[in-house]
Design a protein around this motif. Structure first.
Motif, short mmCIF file in Angstrom:
data_model
loop_
_atom_site.label_atom_id
_atom_site.label_comp_id
_atom_site.label_asym_id
_atom_site.label_seq_id
_atom_site.Cartn_x
_atom_site.Cartn_y
_atom_site.Cartn_z
N UNK A 240 -4.86 16.27 3.40
CA UNK A 240 -5.92 16.37 2.31
C UNK A 240 -5.10 17.39 1.01
N UNK A 241 -4.12 18.08 1.38
CA UNK A 241 -3.49 18.86 0.32
C UNK A 241 -2.93 17.86 -0.80
N UNK A 242 -2.17 16.97 0.04
CA UNK A 242 -1.51 16.19 -0.89
C UNK A 242 -2.49 15.25 -1.81
N UNK A 243 -3.76 15.05 -1.38
CA UNK A 243 -4.93 14.21 -2.12
C UNK A 243 -5.24 15.23 -3.42
N UNK A 244 -5.19 16.52 -2.89
CA UNK A 244 -5.59 17.24 -3.82
C UNK A 244 -4.51 17.38 -5.11
N UNK A 245 -3.48 17.38 -4.61
CA UNK A 245 -2.32 17.32 -5.73
C UNK A 245 -2.16 16.29 -6.61
N UNK A 246 -2.51 14.93 -5.91
CA UNK A 246 -2.49 13.86 -6.75
C UNK A 246 -3.62 13.73 -7.61
N UNK A 247 -4.87 14.33 -7.37
CA UNK A 247 -5.94 13.89 -8.15
C UNK A 247 -6.58 15.31 -8.65
N UNK A 248 -5.82 16.15 -8.72
CA UNK A 248 -6.25 17.42 -9.45
C UNK A 248 -6.42 17.28 -10.90
N UNK A 249 -5.28 16.67 -11.64
CA UNK A 249 -5.44 16.55 -12.91
C UNK A 249 -6.53 15.82 -13.22
N UNK A 250 -6.91 14.59 -12.61
CA UNK A 250 -8.27 13.63 -12.90
C UNK A 250 -9.31 14.68 -12.98
N UNK A 251 -9.50 15.37 -11.91
CA UNK A 251 -10.84 16.17 -11.83
C UNK A 251 -10.70 17.17 -12.69
N UNK A 252 -9.60 18.04 -12.81
CA UNK A 252 -9.73 19.18 -13.79
C UNK A 252 -10.09 18.51 -15.07
N UNK A 253 -9.28 17.69 -15.66
CA UNK A 253 -9.76 16.98 -17.01
C UNK A 253 -11.36 16.55 -17.01
N UNK A 254 -11.65 16.04 -16.22
CA UNK A 254 -13.11 15.75 -16.29
C UNK A 254 -14.08 16.94 -16.12
N UNK A 255 -13.66 17.98 -15.35
CA UNK A 255 -14.67 19.09 -15.17
C UNK A 255 -14.52 19.91 -16.30
N UNK A 256 -13.21 20.02 -16.90
CA UNK A 256 -12.97 21.06 -17.88
C UNK A 256 -13.79 20.43 -19.32
N UNK A 257 -13.59 19.02 -19.25
CA UNK A 257 -14.35 18.38 -20.52
C UNK A 257 -15.92 18.55 -20.48
#
Lengths: 210, 178
Positions: free
Chosen positions: A39-56
């Motif tokens: 699951x750590x790998x999944x976090x790494x892969x999609x951290x950018x997507x989630x971060x962008x959405x949440x921060x916006x």
């Protein structure tokens, strides 16, 4: 300059998001079979997507990281329900979007501020040729101004701008995530860009960046 | 084309979703105002693809991993299916038990069964269930076979419960084997 050259990232983006599908499937199966560390790998892969959405979407900076964590926890808890009917990125974006919506509803953040006149999209461009427009993209200050102006947009517009331009998702994918009709997605995107262009032009003149 | 392009047309032209590209391109060749608007939008589209300078803390992934629940992750509909299957197994087991009881209390069948165990407290239910017992007796059902069926069903039920228990405590390792 050809019209397409303005959006070179979209084609590149399609290629970029096409290959992880097989890997994603294997990754999901390994997580479901009990390999929690995958699951750590999944976090790494999609951290950018989630971060962008949440921060916006989330205006309170102190809450953003907690919400990102909450998104990934929900992804983990519901991973077995993922049916491969969409890309994993689309599904995760939907989880992130819904989590942010819940937060916004709790915090009573206004949802749909219609900032521009709907008819303005059909107004012809004006004849003002006074400034050098290409400098907009070139100036670092303008890039910062753009982020400021994006943050001033209604959250729905910010989401669409993020998913379309940063995450390079299609109108159909965005409609699937936001549950908005595709036509509405296009209209909101149009209005968001129109607002940004007007505001940037105005700020650009005020700052006299050239 | 009369007049200038609309802002929507220009955005759609950049986006590649405009239906009449050739006429628009021809207009852009000759109209400085529309060409300027086009360049502004092209610059904007390009700038929008630049990721903002935002980042989570370095320990973000660790924090998420620490918060992951220990229980197995299973699809909600599978949980529902398994619950329905458990219920069906219980109902089926009970139904078989009731039917078996009817078989055993049939006058002759019951006597034959109990005799084989060296005698059993005599229950005089033959009056109540006599019609059913007689019917079953006419069907010549082997009570040992029925007993075997009951034991098998109880065994299935117990195995099912064991699988559910294992799944809950072994974090779903068995999930992909089923």
């Amino acid at each position: 300059m050809g019209a397409k050259s303005a959006t070179p990232g979209r084609l590149g983006g399609l290629i970029k998001v096409a290959w992880p599908m097989a890997d994603d499937k294997e990754l999901i199966q390994r997580i479901l079979s009990g390999e929690r560390n995958c699951f750590r790998e999944l976090i790494t892969r999609y951290q950018r997507l989630v971060t962008h959405l949440v921060f916006r979407m989330v205006p309170v900076s102190e809450d953003r990281e907690d919400i990102c964590q909450e998104v990934f926890l929900k992804v983990y808890q519901n991973l077995a329900d993922f049916r491969y009917e969409s890309k994993l990125s689309t599904w995760i974006a939907r989880v992130a979007y819904n989590t942010c919506l819940n937060y916004i509803e709790k915090k009573k953040v206004p949802l749909y501020d219609d900032l521009v006149d709907k008819d303005s999209e059909f107004e012809p461009v004006d004849d003002d040729l006074g400034h050098q427009p290409d400098a907009i993209a070139e100036a670092a200050e303008i890039s910062e101004l753009l982020q400021v102006e994006i943050d001033r947009l209604p959250h729905q517009y910010r989401v669409l701008i993020t998913l379309y331009h940063l995450e390079e998702m299609s109108y159909t994918e965005i409609a699937g995530i936001t549950k908005l009709p595709e036509g509405t997605v296009k209209s909101y995107l149009f209005r968001a860009r129109q607002i940004l262009k007007k505001r940037l032009s105005s700020r650009y003149r005020q700052k006299d960046l050239i | 084309m009369n007049g200038h392009l609309t802002e929507r047309q220009i955005q759609e032209y950049i986006d590649g979703t405009l239906t009449d590209n050739r006429e628009t391109a021809a207009h852009l060749e000759s109209c400085a105002a529309c060409c300027k608007a086009l360049r502004q939008y092209q610059a904007l589209f390009s700038a929008l693809e630049t990721p903002p300078a935002i980042a989570l803390s370095d320990t973000f992934a660790d924090a998420v991993m620490k918060r992951l629940p220990d229980e197995a992750i299973l699809p909600a509909d599978l949980e529902r299916r398994w619950a329905a299957r458990d219920l069906l197994a219980v109902v089926s087991g009970l139904a078989v038990m009731v039917i078996a009881t009817f078989v055993f209390v049939g006058p002759t069948a019951m006597a034959r069964f109990f005799t084989s165990f060296g005698g059993w407290p005599q229950l005089d239910l033959s009056g109540t269930f006599a019609p059913i017992g007689s019917q079953i007796e006419r069907m010549n059902i082997n009570p040992t076979l029925v007993l075997f069926a009951v034991i098998t069903l109880v065994g299935i039920l117990a195995a099912d419960r064991a699988i559910v228990a294992y799944r809950r405590h072994a974090r779903g390792r068995i999930f992909h084997m089923i």
